[in-house]
Design an enzyme around this catalytic site. Structure first.
Site, PDB file in Angstrom:
ATOM      1  N   ASN A 153       0.805  -1.229   0.000  1.00  0.00           N
ATOM      2  CA  ASN A 153       0.000   0.000   0.000  1.00  0.00           C
ATOM      3  C   ASN A 153       0.838   1.279   0.000  1.00  0.00           C
ATOM      4  O   ASN A 153       0.429   2.277  -0.575  1.00  0.00           O
ATOM      5  CB  ASN A 153      -1.006  -0.014   1.152  1.00  0.00           C
ATOM      6  N   LYS A 176      12.859  -6.495   0.672  1.00  0.00           N
ATOM      7  CA  LYS A 176      12.027  -7.174  -0.328  1.00  0.00           C
ATOM      8  C   LYS A 176      10.664  -6.497  -0.372  1.00  0.00           C
ATOM      9  O   LYS A 176       9.876  -6.616   0.555  1.00  0.00           O
ATOM     10  CB  LYS A 176      11.821  -8.660   0.007  1.00  0.00           C
ATOM     11  N   GLU A 179       5.419  -8.212  -3.901  1.00  0.00           N
ATOM     12  CA  GLU A 179       5.422  -8.625  -5.312  1.00  0.00           C
ATOM     13  C   GLU A 179       4.381  -7.847  -6.131  1.00  0.00           C
ATOM     14  O   GLU A 179       4.456  -7.773  -7.350  1.00  0.00           O
ATOM     15  CB  GLU A 179       5.155 -10.138  -5.432  1.00  0.00           C
ATOM     16  N   GLU A 250       4.713  -4.775  11.778  1.00  0.00           N
ATOM     17  CA  GLU A 250       3.673  -3.769  11.523  1.00  0.00           C
ATOM     18  C   GLU A 250       2.558  -4.484  10.781  1.00  0.00           C
ATOM     19  O   GLU A 250       2.674  -4.734   9.579  1.00  0.00           O
ATOM     20  CB  GLU A 250       4.253  -2.638  10.662  1.00  0.00           C
ATOM     21  N   CYS A 284      -3.430   0.497   6.784  1.00  0.00           N
ATOM     22  CA  CYS A 284      -3.493  -0.449   7.909  1.00  0.00           C
ATOM     23  C   CYS A 284      -4.205   0.126   9.128  1.00  0.00           C
ATOM     24  O   CYS A 284      -4.905  -0.568   9.839  1.00  0.00           O
ATOM     25  CB  CYS A 284      -2.091  -0.870   8.285  1.00  0.00           C
ATOM     26  N   GLU A 458       7.745   1.853  14.674  1.00  0.00           N
ATOM     27  CA  GLU A 458       8.527   2.515  13.639  1.00  0.00           C
ATOM     28  C   GLU A 458       8.500   4.012  13.921  1.00  0.00           C
ATOM     29  O   GLU A 458       7.692   4.515  14.702  1.00  0.00           O
ATOM     30  CB  GLU A 458       7.934   2.224  12.254  1.00  0.00           C
TER      31      GLU A 458
HETATM   32  P1  NAD Z   1       0.965  -9.779   3.163  1.00  0.00           P
HETATM   33  O1  NAD Z   1       1.037 -10.235   4.563  1.00  0.00           O
HETATM   34  O2  NAD Z   1       0.243 -10.640   2.182  1.00  0.00           O
HETATM   35  O3  NAD Z   1       2.438  -9.596   2.562  1.00  0.00           O
HETATM   36  C1  NAD Z   1       3.377  -8.730   3.143  1.00  0.00           C
HETATM   37  C2  NAD Z   1       4.765  -9.074   2.658  1.00  0.00           C
HETATM   38  O4  NAD Z   1       5.170 -10.316   3.230  1.00  0.00           O
HETATM   39  C3  NAD Z   1       4.889  -9.248   1.142  1.00  0.00           C
HETATM   40  O5  NAD Z   1       6.099  -8.667   0.721  1.00  0.00           O
HETATM   41  C4  NAD Z   1       4.925 -10.757   0.977  1.00  0.00           C
HETATM   42  O6  NAD Z   1       5.598 -11.196  -0.184  1.00  0.00           O
HETATM   43  C5  NAD Z   1       5.681 -11.169   2.219  1.00  0.00           C
HETATM   44  N1  NAD Z   1       5.475 -12.552   2.666  1.00  0.00           N
HETATM   45  C6  NAD Z   1       4.388 -13.336   2.497  1.00  0.00           C
HETATM   46  N2  NAD Z   1       4.581 -14.536   3.090  1.00  0.00           N
HETATM   47  C7  NAD Z   1       5.803 -14.502   3.668  1.00  0.00           C
HETATM   48  C8  NAD Z   1       6.565 -15.433   4.449  1.00  0.00           C
HETATM   49  N3  NAD Z   1       6.091 -16.636   4.766  1.00  0.00           N
HETATM   50  N4  NAD Z   1       7.788 -15.048   4.890  1.00  0.00           N
HETATM   51  C9  NAD Z   1       8.276 -13.820   4.613  1.00  0.00           C
HETATM   52  N5  NAD Z   1       7.603 -12.907   3.865  1.00  0.00           N
HETATM   53  C10 NAD Z   1       6.376 -13.242   3.401  1.00  0.00           C
HETATM   54  O7  NAD Z   1       0.365  -8.311   3.213  1.00  0.00           O
HETATM   55  P2  NAD Z   1      -0.072  -7.375   2.004  1.00  0.00           P
HETATM   56  O8  NAD Z   1      -1.321  -7.952   1.412  1.00  0.00           O
HETATM   57  O9  NAD Z   1       1.081  -7.094   1.134  1.00  0.00           O
HETATM   58  O10 NAD Z   1      -0.424  -6.018   2.777  1.00  0.00           O
HETATM   59  C11 NAD Z   1      -1.622  -5.791   3.416  1.00  0.00           C
HETATM   60  C12 NAD Z   1      -1.502  -6.029   4.904  1.00  0.00           C
HETATM   61  O11 NAD Z   1      -0.445  -5.249   5.437  1.00  0.00           O
HETATM   62  C13 NAD Z   1      -2.743  -5.610   5.666  1.00  0.00           C
HETATM   63  O12 NAD Z   1      -3.047  -6.557   6.648  1.00  0.00           O
HETATM   64  C14 NAD Z   1      -2.330  -4.298   6.297  1.00  0.00           C
HETATM   65  O13 NAD Z   1      -3.047  -3.949   7.446  1.00  0.00           O
HETATM   66  C15 NAD Z   1      -0.894  -4.537   6.582  1.00  0.00           C
HETATM   67  N6  NAD Z   1      -0.179  -3.261   6.717  1.00  0.00           N
HETATM   68  C16 NAD Z   1       0.278  -2.882   7.944  1.00  0.00           C
HETATM   69  C17 NAD Z   1       0.932  -1.664   8.112  1.00  0.00           C
HETATM   70  C18 NAD Z   1       1.422  -1.214   9.456  1.00  0.00           C
HETATM   71  O14 NAD Z   1       2.253  -0.313   9.495  1.00  0.00           O
HETATM   72  N7  NAD Z   1       0.960  -1.747  10.560  1.00  0.00           N
HETATM   73  C19 NAD Z   1       1.137  -0.844   7.006  1.00  0.00           C
HETATM   74  C20 NAD Z   1       0.672  -1.261   5.763  1.00  0.00           C
HETATM   75  C21 NAD Z   1       0.016  -2.480   5.630  1.00  0.00           C
END
Ligand code: NAD
Length: 484
Positions: A153, A176, A179, A250, A284, A458
């Site tokens: 996001n 990283k 994707e 996060e 988020c 953070e």
């Molecule tokens: P996601 O959990 O699907 O993926 C996040 C990242 O983790 C991606 O880069 C993904 O490739 C990687 N990933 C996935 N599986 C993994 C594994 N087993 N080991 C290591 N890395 C792995 O999240 P998303 O769909 O990209 O983002 C949306 C989510 O992020 C929402 O839940 C949102 O609330 C949260 N978010 C939180 C914050 C915060 O600051 N708290 C900020 C932005 C988004």
């Protein structure tokens, strides 16, 4: 393709490709058009990136904080100078309106580089006097190689919010990106090198979850900072625990926003709009459970609907557009699925509720009223433009209901009652709270979640503690007393 980078990865100061990696297509969410084709990192790329970060760390940490800080501040200046071009890239990567990306993405990344660049020279330990002349001094040390893993996001912001404090402390990083939005982090890496960062200090590799997982489990890695969902956070935290690594998590949220009947309704509606529809709801910390006191509920809903009608929904590259598409077809379908659940479970649809018939992944800003605590849309993170409005009568009642969630990222209250505002905030089980506003995250303030929403913080000076550790040195000025 206009946004095709020179190669998929940026390692040791250079673009690197390995076409054996799985294909990653980057799609402009406003049209569905492919704007770049990249490759996920192969084990050889992961190895190269970690070696590069490991090899670069000794020289980087040997620089003075002033020198490291100067490089970060120079990178911040370059980001600001290129804000428009970086924003165009971010808009194509994420679909967020250019009206947003020009003020909230590269600029926010630049803030982090500037802030932590400014702090770098003042990162020290302390002197602790003890009885009898003995004393302790502490040395603030870098952790080593840090891994950053991003959500889709806020790709530029996340790359900088993790990279800037890590580098300020003398660590190196392998980042990283998601994707879904892999392009901007490469620009951050390029800019850091241009600003004078030695090769290997900040590397970017692309990949799906498996690449993230291979980084997290590598013994060379000292710390993992993830921005993502709770299910991913659980996996990453567990894998990091195996190697006793430091973590920052996060994660997601389902944050409450409480509007008392003495609140300024216009401000409360503005807060609800910012906290539900900015970035098409893909934030988020969004306050997606909006508790409105019964006396003003209908007035609140009326003003909200009137103002939502002024949202300009169109091509996000148009500077007048204030509401863009969702990031991907998949996320759009998830949001539409929740909207159907809301309808089926008996919530009252007040606004929107449909996909917009045009190219790309547009979903109408959607408001449900008469939502009850057990409905799916009130319990699960949707991560799309869907607001749930719930009624309440008393302060005690709403406090308990606001906290009745596994999440604890953010929470907000709108009221003109001074002591009640502070009482409510004291009762919130959430890491980031707001009084009479919502969703601001300045770099000076700690940001992060409680409960299932995260670990660590953070931004602010606190982030330094999550990217460094203290060595304690006991100095004796006396003879050593032993029992025998
Ligand atoms: P996601 O959990 O699907 O993926 C996040 C990242 O983790 C991606 O880069 C993904 O490739 C990687 N990933 C996935 N599986 C993994 C594994 N087993 N080991 C290591 N890395 C792995 O999240 P998303 O769909 O990209 O983002 C949306 C989510 O992020 C929402 O839940 C949102 O609330 C949260 N978010 C939180 C914050 C915060 O600051 N708290 C900020 C932005 C988004």
């Amino acid at each position: 393709m206009k946004f095709q980078p020179r190669a998929s990865h940026f390692i040791d100061g250079e673009y690197v490709e390995d076409t054996n990696g799985a294909a990653i297509e980057v799609i402009y969410p406003a049209t569905g058009e492919v704007i770049a084709r990249l490759h996920s990192a192969t084990p050889a790329i992961v190895e190269q990136a970690l070696n590069s970060a490991k090899n670069a760390q000794a020289a980087w940490v040997a620089l003075s904080g002033t020198e490291r800080g100067r490089i970060l501040r120079r990178a911040s200046d370059i980001m600001r100078e290129r804000n428009y071009d970086l924003s165009v890239l971010e808009t194509h990567d994420t679909g967020k309106p250019i009206q947003e990306t020009t003020v909230a993405d590269a600029t926010s990344g630049a803030d982090a580089l500037e802030y932590f660049g400014g702090l770098a020279a003042s990162l020290t330990g302390e002197h602790i006097p003890l009885g009898g002349g003995d004393f302790v001094y502490t040395i603030r040390e870098a952790l080593g190689v840090c891994v950053g893993i991003g959500a889709w996001n806020y790709p530029t912001q996340i790359a900088c919010w993790k990279g800037a404090p890590a580098l300020a402390c003398g660590n190196t990083m392998v980042f990283k990106p998601s994707e879904t939005t892999p392009l901007s982090a490469l620009k951050v890496a390029e800019i850091l090198v241009e600003a004078g960062a030695p090769k290997g200090v900040y590397n970017v590799i692309q990949g799906y979850g498996d690449v993230g997982a291979s980084l997290v489990s590598d013994p060379r890695v000292a710390k993992v900072s993830l921005t993502g969902s709770v299910p991913t956070g659980r996996k990453v935290y567990a894998a990091a625990a195996d190697g006793m690594k430091h973590v920052t998590m996060e994660l997601g949220g389902k944050s409450p926003m409480i509007v008392f009947d003495d609140a300024d309704i216009e401000n409360a509606v503005s807060g609800a709009i910012l906290g539900n529809f900015y970035s098409s709801g893909q934030v988020c910390s969004n306050g997606t459970r909006v508790f409105v006191q019964k006396g003003i509920k209908e007035a609140f809903l009326k003003r909200l609907s009137e103002r939502l009608a002024h949202a300009k929904i169109d091509d996000p590259m148009d500077e007048d557009v204030s509401f863009g598409p969702m990031v991907s077809e998949n996320q759009m379908n998830i949001a539409l699925g929740y909207i159907e659940k809301g309808k089926a479970e008996g919530a009252r649809l007040v606004y929107g509720g449909e996909r917009i018939e045009r190219d790309g992944y547009f979903v109408q800003p959607t408001v449900f009223a008469d939502v009850t605590d057990n409905m799916t849309i009130a319990r699960e993170e949707i991560f799309g433009p869907v607001m749930s409005v719930l009624d309440f009568e008393t302060e005690e009642e709403v406090m308990a209901r606001a906290n009745d969630t596994e999440f604890g990222l953010a929470a907000g209250v709108f009221t003109n009652h001074l002591t009640r505002a502070h009482r409510i905030v004291a009762g919130f089980e959430a890491g980031t709270c707001y009084i009479n506003t919502y969703n601001l995250a300045p770099v000076e303030a700690p940001f992060g979640g409680s409960k299932m929403s995260g670990v660590g913080r953070e931004n602010s000076k606190l982030a330094i503690n999550h990217f460094s550790e203290m060595k304690t040195v006991y100095v004796s000025m006396n003879d050593v007393e032993a029992p025998y």
